[in-house]
Design an enzyme around this catalytic site. Structure first.
Site, short mmCIF file in Angstrom:
data_model
loop_
_atom_site.label_atom_id
_atom_site.label_comp_id
_atom_site.label_asym_id
_atom_site.label_seq_id
_atom_site.Cartn_x
_atom_site.Cartn_y
_atom_site.Cartn_z
N ASN A 1 22.03 57.43 78.68
CA ASN A 1 21.56 57.26 80.06
C ASN A 1 21.24 55.78 80.22
O ASN A 1 20.24 55.30 79.70
CB ASN A 1 20.30 58.11 80.30
CG ASN A 1 19.67 57.79 81.64
OD1 ASN A 1 20.31 57.27 82.55
ND2 ASN A 1 18.38 58.13 81.78
N LYS B 1 20.40 54.18 82.82
CA LYS B 1 19.39 53.89 83.85
C LYS B 1 19.91 52.75 84.75
O LYS B 1 21.10 52.69 85.02
CB LYS B 1 18.04 53.56 83.21
CG LYS B 1 17.66 54.55 82.10
CD LYS B 1 16.23 54.44 81.69
CE LYS B 1 16.00 55.31 80.46
NZ LYS B 1 14.63 55.74 80.31
N HIS C 1 16.02 63.90 85.97
CA HIS C 1 15.42 62.99 85.00
C HIS C 1 13.96 62.72 85.40
O HIS C 1 13.64 62.62 86.59
CB HIS C 1 16.21 61.69 84.92
CG HIS C 1 15.80 60.84 83.76
ND1 HIS C 1 14.71 60.02 83.79
CD2 HIS C 1 16.32 60.74 82.51
CE1 HIS C 1 14.58 59.43 82.61
NE2 HIS C 1 15.54 59.85 81.82
N GLU D 1 12.26 60.13 85.47
CA GLU D 1 12.06 58.94 86.31
C GLU D 1 12.36 59.27 87.78
O GLU D 1 11.74 58.71 88.68
CB GLU D 1 12.91 57.77 85.80
CG GLU D 1 12.33 57.20 84.51
CD GLU D 1 13.34 56.59 83.57
OE1 GLU D 1 14.47 56.28 83.98
OE2 GLU D 1 13.00 56.42 82.37
N GLU E 1 13.09 66.68 77.53
CA GLU E 1 12.59 65.31 77.43
C GLU E 1 11.09 65.26 77.70
O GLU E 1 10.68 65.22 78.86
CB GLU E 1 13.32 64.42 78.44
CG GLU E 1 14.82 64.35 78.22
CD GLU E 1 15.37 63.02 78.67
OE1 GLU E 1 15.92 62.31 77.83
OE2 GLU E 1 15.21 62.67 79.85
N GLY F 1 11.12 56.17 76.82
CA GLY F 1 10.98 54.73 76.98
C GLY F 1 9.69 54.18 76.41
O GLY F 1 9.31 53.04 76.67
N SER G 1 13.07 58.45 73.25
CA SER G 1 13.06 57.45 72.17
C SER G 1 13.84 57.87 70.94
O SER G 1 13.47 57.55 69.81
CB SER G 1 11.61 57.06 71.80
OG SER G 1 10.94 56.55 72.94
C1 PEP Z 1 16.11 58.84 78.84
O1 PEP Z 1 16.28 57.94 79.64
O2 PEP Z 1 16.47 60.00 79.10
C2 PEP Z 1 15.47 58.52 77.56
C3 PEP Z 1 15.28 59.49 76.69
O3 PEP Z 1 15.12 57.23 77.36
P1 PEP Z 1 14.67 56.57 75.96
O4 PEP Z 1 15.67 57.01 74.93
O5 PEP Z 1 14.70 55.10 76.21
O6 PEP Z 1 13.31 57.10 75.65
#
Ligand code: PEP
Length: 252
Positions: free
Chosen positions: A9, A11, A95, A97, A167, A173, A213
């Site tokens: 992803n 972003k 997501h 975000e 998630e 992040g 992460s």
């Molecule tokens: C994501 O954007 O879905 C995500 C898991 O980001 P990160 O791996 O940076 O935590």
């Protein structure tokens, strides 16, 4: 047998020229690694270039969101048909975000999921608890409710084109990762809700990713868990070597 899916992803990162360079560099690094599906979900403006660069490779291209209407007065939004016409195969929906900064609710996530599936897109449906919910011990209830609401009205046939990405919001992040045991347990809770809703076969078939992460250092352990069928990767999907390491971990 369900597929492992490693999805990036991006972003709001990477211009079209950067996307082309990245995919051109990544393609030979992941060539022949066929024990997982490889997906890059990229900003809308990168999709056409990304699809062109990924032609003839084992890299699939997705979008990061989609609107639920077919067309109309929705300034700034993009429809599922617009995405499929330029070669998009996957789309992320829900997501955290989007939920956190853009007012997405389980209702709109469900609407977007339905529209995407109706247009023939494969959906990566994201859900997960926030930190206070985990600390309060209500993670299972939260993800069970999200799973039910987000999948409301989706048929068993359509579910075959849904991947669920668990998630935990506190891990996205932040550099904090769920332990492999936490990831496995909560992906297992989601699988049991799918079992209740759609039956044992659907629950066995559905791909449930972990995201939060995930990186080259922790991927192998997370992916070794029976209920974790891949990863949705943010930060570590922006570097070809790190992303390739995760793909390699899924192929080990
Ligand atoms: C994501 O954007 O879905 C995500 C898991 O980001 P990160 O791996 O940076 O935590």
């Amino acid at each position: 047998m369900r597929r492992t899916v490693i999805a990036g992803n991006w972003k709001m990162n990477m211009t079209p020229s950067e996307a082309k360079k990245f995919i051109t560099e990544l393609a030979p690094m992941v060539k022949g690694l066929d024990k997982c599906d490889i997906v890059l979900c990229v900003p809308y403006v990168d999709i056409a270039v990304a699809c062109e660069a990924a032609k003839g490779t084992n890299i699939h291209i997705g979008a990061e969101n989609v609107h639920f209407a077919e067309s109309g007065a929705y300034t700034g939004e993009v429809s599922a048909k617009m995405l499929t016409e330029i070669g998009t195969e996957y789309v992320i929906v829900g997501h955290s975000e989007r939920r956190q900064y853009f007012g997405e609710t389980d209702t709109t996530v469900n609407q977007r999921t339905k529209a995407a599936l109706a247009a023939g897109l494969k959906v990566i449906l994201c859900l997960g608890e926030v930190k206070d919910e985990r600390l309060a011990g209500i993670t299972d209830e939260v993800v069970a409710m999200q799973t039910k609401l987000d999948l409301a009205g989706i048929t068993a046939e359509q579910l075959k084109n849904v991947i669920i990405a668990y998630e935990p919001v506190w891990a996205i992040g932040t550099g904090l990762t769920a332990t492999p045991e936490q990831a496995d347990e909560t992906c297992g809770v989601i699988r049991s809700v799918v079992r209740d809703l759609y039956g044992a076969e659907a629950a066995e078939e559905i791909t449930i990713q972990y995201g939060g992460s995930m990186n080259d250092a922790n991927a192998r352990e997370l992916l070794s868990k029976p209920n974790v069928d891949g990863g949705l990767i943010g930060g570590a999907s922006l570097k070809t070597d790190k992303f390739t390491s995760i793909v390699l971990a899924a192929n080990a």
